[in-house]
Scaffold this motif. Structure first.
Motif, PDB file in Angstrom:
ATOM      1  N   ARG A 234      -6.794   3.283   9.177  1.00  0.00           N
ATOM      2  CA  ARG A 234      -6.526   1.845   9.206  1.00  0.00           C
ATOM      3  C   ARG A 234      -7.118   1.141   7.990  1.00  0.00           C
ATOM      4  NH1 ARG A 234      -7.361  -2.306  14.233  1.00  0.00           N
ATOM      5  NH2 ARG A 234      -7.547  -4.185  13.003  1.00  0.00           N
ATOM      6  N   GLN A 247      -0.054   4.846   9.843  1.00  0.00           N
ATOM      7  CA  GLN A 247      -1.436   4.765  10.363  1.00  0.00           C
ATOM      8  C   GLN A 247      -1.624   5.666  11.579  1.00  0.00           C
ATOM      9  OE1 GLN A 247      -3.254   0.829  10.794  1.00  0.00           O
ATOM     10  NE2 GLN A 247      -4.207   1.528  12.694  1.00  0.00           N
ATOM     11  N   GLY A 252      -2.448   2.836  15.722  1.00  0.00           N
ATOM     12  CA  GLY A 252      -1.391   3.444  14.909  1.00  0.00           C
ATOM     13  C   GLY A 252      -0.696   4.508  15.731  1.00  0.00           C
ATOM     14  N   ALA A 268     -14.071   7.469  12.448  1.00  0.00           N
ATOM     15  CA  ALA A 268     -14.365   6.441  13.459  1.00  0.00           C
ATOM     16  C   ALA A 268     -13.610   6.785  14.746  1.00  0.00           C
ATOM     17  CB  ALA A 268     -13.932   5.063  12.952  1.00  0.00           C
ATOM     18  N   ASN A 285     -14.894  15.192   2.578  1.00  0.00           N
ATOM     19  CA  ASN A 285     -15.661  13.952   2.524  1.00  0.00           C
ATOM     20  C   ASN A 285     -16.901  14.174   1.660  1.00  0.00           C
ATOM     21  OD1 ASN A 285     -17.361  11.630   3.328  1.00  0.00           O
ATOM     22  ND2 ASN A 285     -15.760  11.320   4.873  1.00  0.00           N
ATOM     23  N   GLY A 302     -17.445  17.000  -0.759  1.00  0.00           N
ATOM     24  CA  GLY A 302     -17.152  16.833  -2.176  1.00  0.00           C
ATOM     25  C   GLY A 302     -16.263  15.636  -2.421  1.00  0.00           C
TER      26      GLY A 302
HETATM   27  P1  FAD Z   1     -14.494   4.393   6.089  1.00  0.00           P
HETATM   28  O1  FAD Z   1     -15.056   4.363   7.455  1.00  0.00           O
HETATM   29  O2  FAD Z   1     -14.970   3.390   5.106  1.00  0.00           O
HETATM   30  O3  FAD Z   1     -14.769   5.867   5.524  1.00  0.00           O
HETATM   31  C1  FAD Z   1     -14.456   6.263   4.230  1.00  0.00           C
HETATM   32  C2  FAD Z   1     -15.004   7.669   4.077  1.00  0.00           C
HETATM   33  O4  FAD Z   1     -14.625   8.160   2.804  1.00  0.00           O
HETATM   34  C3  FAD Z   1     -16.527   7.753   4.159  1.00  0.00           C
HETATM   35  O5  FAD Z   1     -16.885   8.721   5.127  1.00  0.00           O
HETATM   36  C4  FAD Z   1     -16.951   8.178   2.765  1.00  0.00           C
HETATM   37  O6  FAD Z   1     -18.063   9.056   2.782  1.00  0.00           O
HETATM   38  C5  FAD Z   1     -15.731   8.885   2.271  1.00  0.00           C
HETATM   39  N1  FAD Z   1     -15.550   8.874   0.816  1.00  0.00           N
HETATM   40  C6  FAD Z   1     -15.700   7.843  -0.041  1.00  0.00           C
HETATM   41  N2  FAD Z   1     -15.364   8.212  -1.285  1.00  0.00           N
HETATM   42  C7  FAD Z   1     -15.010   9.510  -1.220  1.00  0.00           C
HETATM   43  C8  FAD Z   1     -14.558  10.451  -2.168  1.00  0.00           C
HETATM   44  N3  FAD Z   1     -14.381  10.131  -3.450  1.00  0.00           N
HETATM   45  N4  FAD Z   1     -14.304  11.710  -1.756  1.00  0.00           N
HETATM   46  C9  FAD Z   1     -14.464  12.076  -0.454  1.00  0.00           C
HETATM   47  N5  FAD Z   1     -14.882  11.213   0.490  1.00  0.00           N
HETATM   48  C10 FAD Z   1     -15.133   9.943   0.116  1.00  0.00           C
HETATM   49  N6  FAD Z   1      -8.914   3.062  12.324  1.00  0.00           N
HETATM   50  C11 FAD Z   1      -7.926   3.991  12.159  1.00  0.00           C
HETATM   51  O7  FAD Z   1      -8.017   4.850  11.284  1.00  0.00           O
HETATM   52  N7  FAD Z   1      -6.834   3.946  12.968  1.00  0.00           N
HETATM   53  C12 FAD Z   1      -6.663   3.036  13.944  1.00  0.00           C
HETATM   54  O8  FAD Z   1      -5.620   3.044  14.620  1.00  0.00           O
HETATM   55  C13 FAD Z   1      -7.695   2.068  14.145  1.00  0.00           C
HETATM   56  N8  FAD Z   1      -7.590   1.161  15.130  1.00  0.00           N
HETATM   57  C14 FAD Z   1      -8.642   0.288  15.329  1.00  0.00           C
HETATM   58  C15 FAD Z   1      -8.588  -0.588  16.419  1.00  0.00           C
HETATM   59  C16 FAD Z   1      -9.638  -1.458  16.645  1.00  0.00           C
HETATM   60  C17 FAD Z   1      -9.564  -2.385  17.810  1.00  0.00           C
HETATM   61  C18 FAD Z   1     -10.755  -1.461  15.777  1.00  0.00           C
HETATM   62  C19 FAD Z   1     -11.903  -2.386  16.030  1.00  0.00           C
HETATM   63  C20 FAD Z   1     -10.817  -0.613  14.710  1.00  0.00           C
HETATM   64  C21 FAD Z   1      -9.758   0.282  14.467  1.00  0.00           C
HETATM   65  N9  FAD Z   1      -9.790   1.161  13.399  1.00  0.00           N
HETATM   66  C22 FAD Z   1      -8.807   2.104  13.283  1.00  0.00           C
HETATM   67  C23 FAD Z   1     -10.802   1.061  12.331  1.00  0.00           C
HETATM   68  C24 FAD Z   1     -11.914   2.058  12.440  1.00  0.00           C
HETATM   69  O9  FAD Z   1     -12.941   1.532  13.243  1.00  0.00           O
HETATM   70  C25 FAD Z   1     -12.476   2.374  11.046  1.00  0.00           C
HETATM   71  O10 FAD Z   1     -12.890   1.172  10.441  1.00  0.00           O
HETATM   72  C26 FAD Z   1     -11.493   3.065  10.118  1.00  0.00           C
HETATM   73  O11 FAD Z   1     -10.951   4.191  10.768  1.00  0.00           O
HETATM   74  C27 FAD Z   1     -12.222   3.491   8.859  1.00  0.00           C
HETATM   75  O12 FAD Z   1     -11.321   4.073   7.958  1.00  0.00           O
HETATM   76  P2  FAD Z   1     -11.819   5.130   6.888  1.00  0.00           P
HETATM   77  O13 FAD Z   1     -12.417   6.277   7.602  1.00  0.00           O
HETATM   78  O14 FAD Z   1     -10.707   5.360   5.962  1.00  0.00           O
HETATM   79  O15 FAD Z   1     -12.903   4.288   6.093  1.00  0.00           O
END
Ligand code: FAD
Length: 318
Positions: A234, A247, A252, A268, A285, A302
């Motif tokens: 997301r 998504q 999603g 998450a 990651n 990585g």
């Molecule tokens: P982040 O949590 O910011 O994680 C990014 C990751 O990338 C980190 O672990 C970091 O270490 C890593 N990283 C950074 N740079 C690099 C790199 N160069 N190489 C390797 N790793 C790297 N989320 C969903 O995905 N789907 C949903 O359907 C969804 N529904 C939601 C519904 C509600 C009601 C709520 C409150 C939230 C919802 N979320 C959903 C959001 C969810 O809580 C998270 O905020 C979201 O999943 C985070 O996305 P992310 O893992 O991409 O980002």
């Protein structure tokens, strides 16, 4: 032997993969009888016979395409009354779950949605669901009437099992509510040539760790090297890096592929909710403490912008 009614998801006669998977489950429970409706219904018969269907009930009418859901429920009810099956199985999807719920109400049965397995039990069919980021596996049994069960894609492997597949026309009389909601327009999404996200055997997903929309090309390249679909967290979707239709998660799509590769996704709970039932999970990651590693079968710590292109190159070289 008892018969199990299976609702066929097809596009102009081409049976979609989740239905073929469903037939593998249905054969454990009894003889599969299929209902195919709409344009091309008759053309499904060959593929269905190859997957163990003993009879194919076919019906077509403009109502199936012109109105939402209810005409399909009318057809399923007519098929149910003709067959008197031990159970009704449907592919799980937004539409599938709605049709199943309406049918269960009409025939006074219980319903289980989004099952990942269905087996015969001592007291009737037992359906398995996965809940709370795979923290719990739930088994349940319908105690009233013939169970109506929707099954998630990729829950079973489709297997050939030749059967008669005799075609039988089914007459359907539509109720008053059949024409309550008319379809006013259809817009086809531009094809990427990749498999549909919820049906794909492999999904490669990207998250906020990509850092920028342009970096999604590394995810797409890996997906293409594996014949996979592309998913997104997301955070990536909210940033406008990838369309919402990709998504994965609570708000999603729910996917259950053989292989899920999460790149730059923290893991998450809301993301897990949409991919927890994947058979094998690989995470890339840069943070060794990222929660996604608790769920992953294999992990690479990585920078994804280095790891993923190397992986793609290696796969393409084979
Ligand atoms: P982040 O949590 O910011 O994680 C990014 C990751 O990338 C980190 O672990 C970091 O270490 C890593 N990283 C950074 N740079 C690099 C790199 N160069 N190489 C390797 N790793 C790297 N989320 C969903 O995905 N789907 C949903 O359907 C969804 N529904 C939601 C519904 C509600 C009601 C709520 C409150 C939230 C919802 N979320 C959903 C959001 C969810 O809580 C998270 O905020 C979201 O999943 C985070 O996305 P992310 O893992 O991409 O980002």
């Amino acid at each position: 032997m008892t018969e199990v009614l299976v609702y066929v998801d097809h596009v102009d006669g081409a049976v979609r993969k989740p239905t073929l998977e469903l037939l593998a489950l249905a054969r454990r429970l009894g003889d599969p009888v299929a209902l195919a409706l709409g344009p091309g219904a008759q053309d499904t018969a060959v593929a269905l016979a190859e997957h163990g269907v003993v009879r194919v009930l076919v019906t077509d009418a403009p109502e199936f395409a012109d109105y939402l859901v209810v005409p399909k429920v009318d057809a399923l009810q007519a098929a149910y009354e003709r067959v008197s099956p031990a159970a009704v199985l449907m592919p799980s999807s937004g539409e599938g779950n709605e049709i199943a719920a309406r049918l269960a109400l009409r025939i006074g049965s219980g319903i289980v949605t989004d099952a990942i397995d269905v087996r015969p039990g001592d007291d009737g069919l037992v359906a398995t669901q996965s809940a709370f980021a795979a923290a719990f596996t739930l088994t349940s049994r319908v105690t009233k009437g013939a169970p109506v069960i929707t099954v998630k894609p990729n829950s079973a492997a489709a297997e050939a099992a030749p059967a008669a597949g005799a075609v039988e026309p089914l007459a359907v009389s539509f109720g008053e509510s059949a024409t309550g909601s008319r379809v006013t327009a259809r817009t086809a999404r531009e094809s990427t040539g990749r498999p549909e996200l919820t049906e794909a055997a492999i999904v490669v997903s990207g998250g906020r760790g990509l850092g920028d929309a342009v970096n999604f090309h590394v995810i797409e390249a890996l997906a293409d090297s594996l014949g996979a679909a592309v998913g997104a967290s997301r955070a990536a979707v909210d940033a406008g890096w990838y369309p919402h239709s990709h998504q994965v998660g609570q708000t999603g799509k729910s996917v259950s592929p053989q292989l899920y590769i999460a790149n730059g996704i923290s893991g998450a709970i809301q993301h897990r909710a949409g991919m927890q039932t994947s058979k094998t999970i690989v995470a890339v990651n840069k943070d060794p403490d990222a929660p996604i590693f608790d769920l992953a079968d294999f992990g690479v710590v990585g920078d994804l912008l280095q790891v993923v292109p190397q992986l793609t190159e290696e796969i393409n070289a084979r």
